[in-house]
Scaffold this motif. Structure first.
Motif, PDB file in Angstrom:
ATOM      1  N   ALA A 261       0.885  -1.243  -0.139  1.00 60.01           N
ATOM      2  CA  ALA A 261       0.079  -0.011  -0.089  1.00 60.01           C
ATOM      3  C   ALA A 261       1.087   1.293   0.002  1.00 60.01           C
ATOM      4  N   GLU A 262       2.085   1.145   0.829  1.00 59.72           N
ATOM      5  CA  GLU A 262       2.941   2.369   0.869  1.00 59.72           C
ATOM      6  C   GLU A 262       3.587   2.593  -0.685  1.00 59.72           C
ATOM      7  N   GLN A 263       3.720   1.605  -1.283  1.00 58.37           N
ATOM      8  CA  GLN A 263       4.385   1.887  -2.691  1.00 58.37           C
ATOM      9  C   GLN A 263       3.411   2.357  -3.602  1.00 58.37           C
ATOM     10  N   ASP A 264       2.120   1.638  -3.429  1.00 56.21           N
ATOM     11  CA  ASP A 264       0.958   2.375  -4.367  1.00 56.21           C
ATOM     12  C   ASP A 264       0.875   3.614  -4.137  1.00 56.21           C
ATOM     13  N   VAL A 265       1.144   4.423  -2.809  1.00 54.22           N
ATOM     14  CA  VAL A 265       0.747   5.696  -2.590  1.00 54.22           C
ATOM     15  C   VAL A 265       2.133   6.434  -3.436  1.00 54.22           C
ATOM     16  N   GLU A 266       3.229   5.772  -3.369  1.00 53.62           N
ATOM     17  CA  GLU A 266       4.581   6.549  -4.177  1.00 53.62           C
ATOM     18  C   GLU A 266       4.259   6.450  -5.415  1.00 53.62           C
ATOM     19  N   LEU A 267       3.620   5.560  -5.976  1.00 47.07           N
ATOM     20  CA  LEU A 267       3.672   5.318  -7.359  1.00 47.07           C
ATOM     21  C   LEU A 267       2.480   6.165  -7.930  1.00 47.07           C
ATOM     22  N   ALA A 268       1.291   6.282  -7.036  1.00 45.79           N
ATOM     23  CA  ALA A 268       0.344   7.289  -7.521  1.00 45.79           C
ATOM     24  C   ALA A 268       1.091   8.672  -7.417  1.00 45.79           C
ATOM     25  N   LYS A 269       1.735   9.078  -6.570  1.00 44.98           N
ATOM     26  CA  LYS A 269       2.352  10.223  -6.401  1.00 44.98           C
ATOM     27  C   LYS A 269       3.470  10.669  -7.675  1.00 44.98           C
ATOM     28  N   LYS A 270       4.192   9.782  -7.969  1.00 46.30           N
ATOM     29  CA  LYS A 270       5.143   9.718  -9.363  1.00 46.30           C
ATOM     30  C   LYS A 270       4.373   9.932 -10.684  1.00 46.30           C
ATOM     31  N   ASP A 271       3.094   9.250 -10.727  1.00 42.96           N
ATOM     32  CA  ASP A 271       2.249   9.485 -11.775  1.00 42.96           C
ATOM     33  C   ASP A 271       1.648  10.817 -12.026  1.00 42.96           C
ATOM     34  N   LEU A 272       1.483  11.187 -10.852  1.00 39.98           N
ATOM     35  CA  LEU A 272       0.882  12.737 -10.865  1.00 39.98           C
ATOM     36  C   LEU A 272       2.202  13.745 -11.252  1.00 39.98           C
ATOM     37  N   GLN A 273       3.227  13.380 -10.789  1.00 38.54           N
ATOM     38  CA  GLN A 273       4.386  14.259 -11.385  1.00 38.54           C
ATOM     39  C   GLN A 273       4.657  14.063 -12.771  1.00 38.54           C
ATOM     40  N   ILE A 274       4.550  12.948 -13.261  1.00 34.38           N
ATOM     41  CA  ILE A 274       4.647  12.617 -14.567  1.00 34.38           C
ATOM     42  C   ILE A 274       3.666  13.367 -15.523  1.00 34.38           C
ATOM     43  N   ALA A 275       2.469  13.432 -15.018  1.00 36.52           N
ATOM     44  CA  ALA A 275       1.340  13.890 -15.695  1.00 36.52           C
ATOM     45  C   ALA A 275       1.638  15.567 -15.706  1.00 36.52           C
ATOM     46  N   LYS A 276       1.863  15.960 -14.657  1.00 33.76           N
ATOM     47  CA  LYS A 276       2.315  17.689 -14.445  1.00 33.76           C
ATOM     48  C   LYS A 276       3.415  17.817 -15.513  1.00 33.76           C
TER      49      LYS A 276
END
Length: 482
Positions: A261-276
């Motif tokens: 679950a912690e890695q899923d949070v980090e992956l979601a945050k990284k996807d947000l950075q890529i989208a921005k």
């Protein structure tokens, strides 16, 4: 010759008997074999391989792109000569080649973030594999203990049936001697029939449980599959004596559920950075080299060596009307063949290079929608992480309570067996001297048999609950012991 055949026959029988000897497995061997061969584990390992490919692709984004292409064609009829660019009606062969090099200088640091995401995805896949191994280990341990429980029940039922058969023989003698009514013999015989039925059911239970474990291990030779027959009277209760908060703390530090679950949070945050990063301009550099060849013939003007010049009027003086003449080369059009292949490649080559700037201005709100979508994913992953922690704490508490409850059930089953055993012995003594009839004796024996089965069930249930708690405490699945 006869002795030779006899030796061959004996050796063949020995080899056949050896080949039919069941393979006996320990719990550690079963767990290790399952972790190496189970299909679910293999699928999780493929997820790690896929994450490694994703990482390789992310690393490749930092490397310039290099592409080469070439073409060869034959033209018939009116076509443009690719070298002279003149239109001509003929048949000719043409060859062209190009090499392109491209490199992204800046793309909003998407390359860096994609590499970081690939590493996180790889780590998350490893955590999922660890969780899968924990689950498989528990499944194997549960099936293993079920076999032990069924075997213990079968052993108890078989032993008690031997006592019943002895009672039949003794009762037969007493009936024949007129000391007991024939109804007592019929009652004991009915008890024997019932016990024989229970033994058959217990044998089937052992067989089915062994098949279930073999299928879990992907072993197809069910008939020669068996586990070690051992009595586990001493139970390691050290883990059950630890404070529940210590077990919860160890579970949060080691269990894969929270890590995933912690890695899923980090992956979601990284996807947000890529989208921005898609809002930033992209700067890229390019370089290309190309050349061409053709075997087409062409016309060229050749000066006549016998008559190199000729006189021609080239104009008129406007004021006087006098003609203006001049000497011009006296040329003749001749057909010229194609230059050699490598000469043309050298003569007709060219290069181009430069920078390209791409500025996103309006793309149908796709970038903005992608950013908002990833923001939602971040919030969802954070909620899932909080839920995973709550679920883990709840599961540890439940496992801890189950251990305490199964321990009390096991102790109660022990006490009940002791009482029922005493009652059974007392009933047998009274039956032997004729103070009770066969029905009362059979009922006492039935209660004793049921208490033995209940104790077996309580014991192995207690052991399994302890194994679950050990996994939550962080003990490696391969180190589970009975």
């Amino acid at each position: 010759m006869k002795n030779l055949f006899l030796c061959i026959a004996v050796f063949g029988c020995f080899a056949f008997a050896k080949a039919q000897t069941p393979q006996v497995w320990t719990l550690q061997e079963c767990i290790q074999y399952a972790l190496e061969n189970n299909i679910s584990v293999k699928l999780s390992e493929l997820d790690i391989d896929a994450a490694e490919v994703e990482k390789l692709s992310a690393v490749g984004n930092f490397i310039p792109s290099l592409n080469a292409n070439s073409s060869i064609s034959e033209n018939t009829g009116l076509s443009f000569n690719p070298v002279t660019n003149n239109a001509q009606t003929t048949t000719f062969l043409s060859v062209s080649g190009r090499i392109n090099v491209g490199y992204t200088l800046f793309d909003g640091l998407r390359n860096v973030k994609q590499l970081q995401r690939a590493k996180m995805s790889q780590l998350a896949s490893r955590y999922r594999l660890d969780k899968m191994k924990d689950d498989i280990s528990l499944f194997v341990a549960n099936n293993y203990l079920e076999i032990l429980n069924n075997k213990a029940n079968l052993k108890s039922l078989t032993a008690q049936n031997l006592v019943t058969k002895e009672q039949i023989d003794r009762t037969q003698q007493l009936v024949d001697g007129g000391q007991l009514p024939r109804g007592d013999l019929l009652e004991i015989q009915a008890t024997n029939a019932s016990e024989q039925q229970q033994i058959i059911l217990a044998q089937n239970a052992v067989t089915i449980s062994k098949i279930s474990l073999a299928q879990l291990l992907l072993i197809k030779d069910y008939e020669n599959f068996d586990i070690v027959d051992s009595e586990f009277e001493v139970i390691d209760e050290e883990i059950a004596e630890k404070p529940v908060n210590d077990i919860i703390g160890a579970a949060e530090a080691t269990r894969s559920e929270v890590r995933i679950a912690e890695q899923d949070v980090e992956l979601a945050k990284k996807d947000l950075q890529i989208a921005k990063a898609a809002n930033y301009p992209t700067i890229s550099a390019f370089f290309s080299y190309d050349t061409r060849y053709t075997d087409a013939t062409s016309f060229s003007q050749i000066v006549d060596p016998d008559d190199p010049v000729r006189i021609e009027q080239i104009g008129v003086v406007q004021e006087t009307g006098q003609a203006v003449i001049s000497e011009i080369p006296n040329t003749t059009a001749v057909i010229t063949g194609a230059d050699p292949f490598f000469d043309q490649l050298y003569q007709n080559d060219g290069i181009s290079y430069g920078l390209q700037l791409n500025i996103p201005i309006l793309n149908g709100f796709s970038t903005r929608s992608n950013i908002e979508r990833n923001k939602i994913n971040v919030d969802r992953a954070e909620f899932q992480l909080e839920q995973a922690r709550l679920d883990l704490e709840s599961n540890v508490y439940q496992a801890y309570v189950d251990v305490q409850g199964s321990k009390r059930a096991f102790e109660a089953a022990q006490t009940s067996l002791e009482s029922q055993e005493l009652a059974y012995e007392y009933a047998r003594e009274r039956y032997d001297v004729g103070l009770i009839n066969a029905f009362d004796f059979s009922q006492s024996k039935l209660r004793y048999d049921n208490s033995v089965i209940s104790l077996n069930q309580a014991k192995y249930d207690y052991i399994f609950r302890l194994k679950v708690l050990e996994l939550y405490f962080g003990i490696d699945p391969s180190e589970l012991k009975l």
